[in-house]
Design a protein around this motif. Structure first.
Motif, PDB file in Angstrom:
ATOM      1  N   ALA A 125       7.087  -6.352  -2.420  1.00 52.67           N
ATOM      2  CA  ALA A 125       6.161  -6.478  -1.289  1.00 52.67           C
ATOM      3  C   ALA A 125       4.760  -6.812  -1.785  1.00 52.67           C
ATOM      4  O   ALA A 125       4.047  -7.617  -1.176  1.00 52.67           O
ATOM      5  CB  ALA A 125       6.145  -5.177  -0.482  1.00 52.67           C
ATOM      6  N   ILE A 156       4.594 -10.511  -2.950  1.00 52.61           N
ATOM      7  CA  ILE A 156       4.607 -11.458  -1.834  1.00 52.61           C
ATOM      8  C   ILE A 156       3.259 -11.490  -1.113  1.00 52.61           C
ATOM      9  O   ILE A 156       2.729 -12.567  -0.808  1.00 52.61           O
ATOM     10  CB  ILE A 156       5.737 -11.111  -0.846  1.00 52.61           C
ATOM     11  N   HIS A 157       2.681 -10.322  -0.868  1.00 48.34           N
ATOM     12  CA  HIS A 157       1.508 -10.256   0.001  1.00 48.34           C
ATOM     13  C   HIS A 157       0.171 -10.083  -0.726  1.00 48.34           C
ATOM     14  O   HIS A 157      -0.874 -10.397  -0.154  1.00 48.34           O
ATOM     15  CB  HIS A 157       1.689  -9.115   1.006  1.00 48.34           C
ATOM     16  N   LEU A 158       0.192  -9.578  -1.957  1.00 48.35           N
ATOM     17  CA  LEU A 158      -1.061  -9.339  -2.671  1.00 48.35           C
ATOM     18  C   LEU A 158      -1.274 -10.299  -3.834  1.00 48.35           C
ATOM     19  O   LEU A 158      -2.286 -10.209  -4.527  1.00 48.35           O
ATOM     20  CB  LEU A 158      -1.099  -7.887  -3.175  1.00 48.35           C
ATOM     21  N   PRO A 170      -0.918 -14.061  -3.515  1.00 47.17           N
ATOM     22  CA  PRO A 170      -0.573 -15.296  -2.804  1.00 47.17           C
ATOM     23  C   PRO A 170      -0.535 -16.528  -3.691  1.00 47.17           C
ATOM     24  O   PRO A 170       0.166 -17.499  -3.383  1.00 47.17           O
ATOM     25  CB  PRO A 170      -1.676 -15.413  -1.746  1.00 47.17           C
ATOM     26  N   ASN A 204      -3.497  -9.229   4.527  1.00 47.57           N
ATOM     27  CA  ASN A 204      -2.541  -9.221   3.414  1.00 47.57           C
ATOM     28  C   ASN A 204      -2.162  -7.797   3.030  1.00 47.57           C
ATOM     29  O   ASN A 204      -0.991  -7.508   2.751  1.00 47.57           O
ATOM     30  CB  ASN A 204      -3.123  -9.950   2.202  1.00 47.57           C
ATOM     31  N   GLU A 205      -3.142  -6.900   3.013  1.00 44.92           N
ATOM     32  CA  GLU A 205      -2.852  -5.520   2.643  1.00 44.92           C
ATOM     33  C   GLU A 205      -2.028  -4.828   3.723  1.00 44.92           C
ATOM     34  O   GLU A 205      -1.128  -4.031   3.416  1.00 44.92           O
ATOM     35  CB  GLU A 205      -4.157  -4.778   2.361  1.00 44.92           C
ATOM     36  N   ALA A 239       0.067  -6.352   5.690  1.00 45.94           N
ATOM     37  CA  ALA A 239       1.413  -6.925   5.569  1.00 45.94           C
ATOM     38  C   ALA A 239       2.163  -6.302   4.396  1.00 45.94           C
ATOM     39  O   ALA A 239       3.372  -6.029   4.483  1.00 45.94           O
ATOM     40  CB  ALA A 239       1.325  -8.439   5.405  1.00 45.94           C
ATOM     41  N   PHE A 240       1.462  -6.091   3.288  1.00 39.25           N
ATOM     42  CA  PHE A 240       2.088  -5.416   2.139  1.00 39.25           C
ATOM     43  C   PHE A 240       2.584  -4.030   2.530  1.00 39.25           C
ATOM     44  O   PHE A 240       3.715  -3.645   2.223  1.00 39.25           O
ATOM     45  CB  PHE A 240       1.081  -5.294   0.994  1.00 39.25           C
ATOM     46  N   ARG A 242       3.311  -2.751   5.484  1.00 41.29           N
ATOM     47  CA  ARG A 242       4.456  -2.788   6.395  1.00 41.29           C
ATOM     48  C   ARG A 242       5.733  -3.162   5.651  1.00 41.29           C
ATOM     49  O   ARG A 242       6.794  -2.563   5.853  1.00 41.29           O
ATOM     50  CB  ARG A 242       4.185  -3.793   7.517  1.00 41.29           C
ATOM     51  N   ALA A 243       5.635  -4.178   4.779  1.00 38.21           N
ATOM     52  CA  ALA A 243       6.819  -4.634   4.047  1.00 38.21           C
ATOM     53  C   ALA A 243       7.312  -3.571   3.075  1.00 38.21           C
ATOM     54  O   ALA A 243       8.524  -3.341   2.946  1.00 38.21           O
ATOM     55  CB  ALA A 243       6.502  -5.927   3.294  1.00 38.21           C
TER      56      ALA A 243
END
Length: 374
Positions: free
Chosen positions: A42, A45-47, A49, A232-233, A235-236, A238-239
């Motif tokens: 996670a 993917i999100h932190l 890019p 982004n954070e 989203a991280f 949540r993922a």
């Protein structure tokens, strides 16, 4: 079979590799919940890019012996030196590499030979946020003599099991303070039915966490940094929680059924790490965050699943007043820099360390004089 070292991009991670990764995480000498597949993927993917972070993997016959996320950096103490470092993005509080139990020596030997080849032009390697035990183990990388430098040594609150909750409270707080905790809990209970529950990180609880955090002091830019302030954070988070493995839980303080304080706990072996906590500041006068941490401490001490060497890591900042008051023990973490075996690289790292120490002393002296301190 030959032991090999390779770097894997996030685009190259397949279900088969993920299985080897999970097997390594389950059998790691030093369990690290932040480097398990769900959490670390996670983050990648999100932190990350731009995709500059890779998984550094040591393997033998398809079995992973070690894993750590790494990134190439350049420049230390104003010297234009390239190096590799463990990637530790925001919200990842433990940088300990995953190493299979019983494989530490061959892993160190393989990495020593690999590092001496100056991968990506790197002259040294930096571990980040590792304990004294891990740093001591890695300070014998093997091969040629090399320079080792400890950096950013700091302490944070931790709890070592071995006592009862009542004895723990008596040792940490005065009778007056313990009475105050009970009085605040009673007053909060007068606002509605108060209860604690613990369960998996459901989407509803995660959204409640994000909302409460953004509404509190962390949502004020001058005071803190709420996850929702950075897409982004958020989203991280949540993922990472959506893919959380067994052992991740949310301890919730509810008032008449509504969550007013939440604590996310990561379990690894017999140890626990406090990942994230927040509370509804409308109930601030009753200290719901403190009530939740006291309940967590009670549950830690009665869990009975900790083994020798296991502890509960607060993941808090060194100056965290509440955790430092509640938990007596301190976990020492540091960064460890290791040069290649080349003489010029050993000398360069030693020089960089000296320059960094001189700059720190000069900065400290200037601050003291500016503020009139002795």
């Amino acid at each position: 079979m030959t032991i090999t070292v390779r770097m894997i991009s996030k685009a190259e991670i397949t279900p088969s590799l993920r299985g080897a990764w999970r097997d390594l995480a389950d059998k790691a000498l030093w369990p690290n919940p932040f480097f398990r597949p769900g959490m670390l993927e996670a983050a990648l993917i999100h932190l990350d890019p731009t995709g500059t972070v890779h998984l550094l993997v040591v393997e033998e016959g398809g079995e992973w012996l070690a894993l750590m996320p790494v990134r190439r950096r350049r420049g230390i103490a104003k010297l234009p030196l390239a190096y590799l470092k463990i990637w530790q993005p925001p919200h990842m509080y433990n940088g300990t590499p995953l190493v299979r139990r019983g494989a530490l020596k061959p892993v160190r030997s393989a990495l020593a030979a690999w590092l001496d080849g100056r991968p990506l032009g790197a002259r040294f390697f930096r571990l980040t946020a590792v304990t004294e035990e891990v740093a001591a183990a890695w300070a014998h990388l093997g091969g040629s003599p090399r320079t080792y430098v400890q950096q950013r040594v700091r302490c944070r609150a931790c709890l070592v099991p071995g006592t009862t909750f009542d004895d723990h409270l008596s040792a940490r707080y005065s009778g007056k303070k313990r009475k105050q905790f009970r009085r605040l809990a009673k007053r909060l209970g007068e606002e509605g039915e108060m209860r604690f529950d613990e369960g998996p990180p459901t989407p509803a609880l995660i959204e409640t966490y994000l909302t409460l955090e953004a509404a509190g002091w962390k949502g004020v830019k001058s005071e803190g940094h709420a996850l929702l302030s950075d897409p982004n954070e958020a989203a991280f988070f949540r993922a990472a929680m959506a893919t959380a493995e067994e052992g991740t839980s949310v301890l919730t303080l509810r008032l008449s059924g509504a969550p007013i304080a939440l604590l996310i706990i990561l379990r690894h072996g017999g140890g626990w790490s406090l990942f994230k906590t927040t509370y509804d500041e409308a109930y601030g006068p009753y200290s719901p965050g403190v009530q939740l941490l006291l309940e967590a401490t009670r549950r830690f001490l009665i869990a009975g699943d900790a083994g020798e060497g296991d502890l509960y890591d607060s993941c808090a900042k060194p100056d965290h007043t509440v955790m430092n008051g509640m938990w007596e023990q301190r976990l020492v973490v540091m960064d460890l820099e290791m040069s290649t075996g080349a003489v010029i690289d050993r000398m360069a790292l030693a020089l960089a360390a000296q320059l960094g120490a001189m700059r720190h002393r000069l900065t400290t002296m200037i601050k003291k004089r500016t503020h009139g301190l002795p």
